[in-house]
Enzyme design. Structure first.
Site, mmCIF file in Angstrom:
data_model
loop_
_atom_site.group_PDB
_atom_site.id
_atom_site.type_symbol
_atom_site.label_atom_id
_atom_site.label_comp_id
_atom_site.label_asym_id
_atom_site.label_seq_id
_atom_site.Cartn_x
_atom_site.Cartn_y
_atom_site.Cartn_z
ATOM 1 N N TYR A 179 84.129 60.481 2.138
ATOM 2 C CA TYR A 179 84.043 61.931 2.308
ATOM 3 C C TYR A 179 83.847 62.589 0.948
ATOM 4 O O TYR A 179 84.722 62.526 0.073
ATOM 5 C CB TYR A 179 85.311 62.484 2.961
ATOM 6 C CG TYR A 179 85.519 62.034 4.394
ATOM 7 C CD1 TYR A 179 84.495 61.443 5.130
ATOM 8 C CD2 TYR A 179 86.745 62.206 5.020
ATOM 9 C CE1 TYR A 179 84.691 61.034 6.441
ATOM 10 C CE2 TYR A 179 86.950 61.805 6.332
ATOM 11 C CZ TYR A 179 85.920 61.215 7.027
ATOM 12 O OH TYR A 179 86.125 60.815 8.323
ATOM 13 N N GLY A 207 80.354 74.070 23.239
ATOM 14 C CA GLY A 207 79.482 74.153 24.398
ATOM 15 C C GLY A 207 79.988 75.116 25.457
ATOM 16 O O GLY A 207 80.835 75.983 25.206
ATOM 17 N N PHE A 241 86.807 64.560 15.671
ATOM 18 C CA PHE A 241 86.051 65.617 16.366
ATOM 19 C C PHE A 241 86.773 65.991 17.663
ATOM 20 O O PHE A 241 86.215 65.914 18.748
ATOM 21 C CB PHE A 241 84.610 65.190 16.640
ATOM 22 C CG PHE A 241 83.700 66.342 17.025
ATOM 23 C CD1 PHE A 241 83.728 67.540 16.337
ATOM 24 C CD2 PHE A 241 82.815 66.217 18.080
ATOM 25 C CE1 PHE A 241 82.894 68.596 16.700
ATOM 26 C CE2 PHE A 241 81.980 67.264 18.443
ATOM 27 C CZ PHE A 241 82.026 68.445 17.745
ATOM 28 N N PRO A 242 88.047 66.405 17.559
ATOM 29 C CA PRO A 242 88.837 66.653 18.758
ATOM 30 C C PRO A 242 88.552 67.978 19.457
ATOM 31 O O PRO A 242 89.022 68.178 20.584
ATOM 32 C CB PRO A 242 90.272 66.631 18.230
ATOM 33 C CG PRO A 242 90.147 67.138 16.827
ATOM 34 C CD PRO A 242 88.840 66.579 16.328
#
Length: 292
Positions: free
Chosen positions: A67, A217, A212-213
């Site tokens: 990262y 959308g 990515f919890p």
């Protein structure tokens, strides 16, 4: 009027390695620049963000050597070292980023060792609390990759080992070599193709750490079920998505990431949101899990 909270009594903590930590953790990836390729434009802000997470009671922070090309580990050391005894720092090796947005698994034992040594140096520790194999390299025997991690544990350089983006068969193979303290796969309300791994981890009492919890959308838009539940509970769709994860299984420890202190505070507050059984059911039914 808000709905009556569920009475499932889910625990707010989980045993991760040899530490008991809060289930709502912090994913530190966005302490780097937006492309996760280098340093942030405002390093002082990233330092404040990391410190604010701990102030809010977060005691499980997740990062990776890749990262920001190592920058995030440097920032965590500058912000938090010496780390409070109760805080668990997890990092990952076994994946490189040759250019922005491109992630390549490389699991050669010599590289895994080198990456681990660099993480130790950047984090400023003699032993890493929890080290994940970021991705298994299909071009290197899996047993060699996991075996290297066992050697590192036996040498005292890591305390506990985890797997990322792994299915039950691979987890079982790894457990034949070393204890698996956690599994970190992508998982959220609308991305549920790892449902069977959640079930496996629940049966085996292995912490499942969804990256990515927070979904995005239609479900979070006005009229979507997450938005409707948020209105009913006086919360936000993001908090609803995180609360659904916490209700999904007691082994789940979300690691939402953000570059915003306000969003960090919103995420941490989601740990206290209790959904009704009916709300959980409606959220779960809103998106059918993808085929395994």
């Amino acid at each position: 009027m808000h709905d009556t909270p569920t009475t499932t009594g889910a625990s707010d903590t989980v045993k991760l390695g040899d530490k008991t930590v809060s289930r709502m953790a912090f994913g530190a990836m966005r302490l780097a620049d937006p492309a996760i390729w280098g340093p942030p434009a405002d390093r002082d802000h990233s330092i404040r963000l990391a410190r604010r997470a701990v102030e809010l009671g977060v005691d499980h922070i997740d990062t990776a050597d890749s990262y920001g090309l190592g920058v995030v580990e440097d920032i965590l050391r500058e912000a938090l070292h010496p780390y409070p005894d109760h805080v668990l720092i997890a990092t990952k090796v076994g994946q490189v980023q040759p250019r922005p947005g491109e992630w390549v698994p490389i699991g050669h034992p010599a590289l895994l060792r080198h990456q681990t040594e660099m993480s130790l140096r950047r984090l400023g520790v003699d032993r890493i609390d929890l080290l994940y194999l970021h991705r298994a390299d299909p071009n290197v025997p899996f047993a060699d990759q996991v075996g290297t991690m066992k050697e590192l544990r036996d040498e005292g350089k890591i305390a506990h080992f985890g797997l990322s983006e792994a299915g039950p068969e691979q987890i079982e193979l790894a457990r034949g070599i070393i204890d698996v303290a956690a599994v970190q796969n992508i998982y959220n309300l609308t991305t549920r193709h790892w449902d069977h791994v959640v079930e496996y981890c629940t049966r085996e009492n292995i912490p499942f750490v969804p990256w990515f919890p927070v979904m995005n959308g239609a479900l979070a838009q006005p009229g979507g079920v997450a938005a409707e539940v948020a209105t009913a509970t006086g919360s936000t769709p993001t908090q609803v998505a995180l609360a659904w994860l916490l209700a999904r299984a007691e082994v789940i420890c979300p690691i939402p990431g953000t570059s915003s202190i306000a969003h960090l505070e919103e995420n941490v507050a989601a740990a206290s949101l209790r959904l009704t059984d009916e709300q959980i059911a409606s959220l779960t039914a809103a998106v059918a899990p993808a085929a395994e």
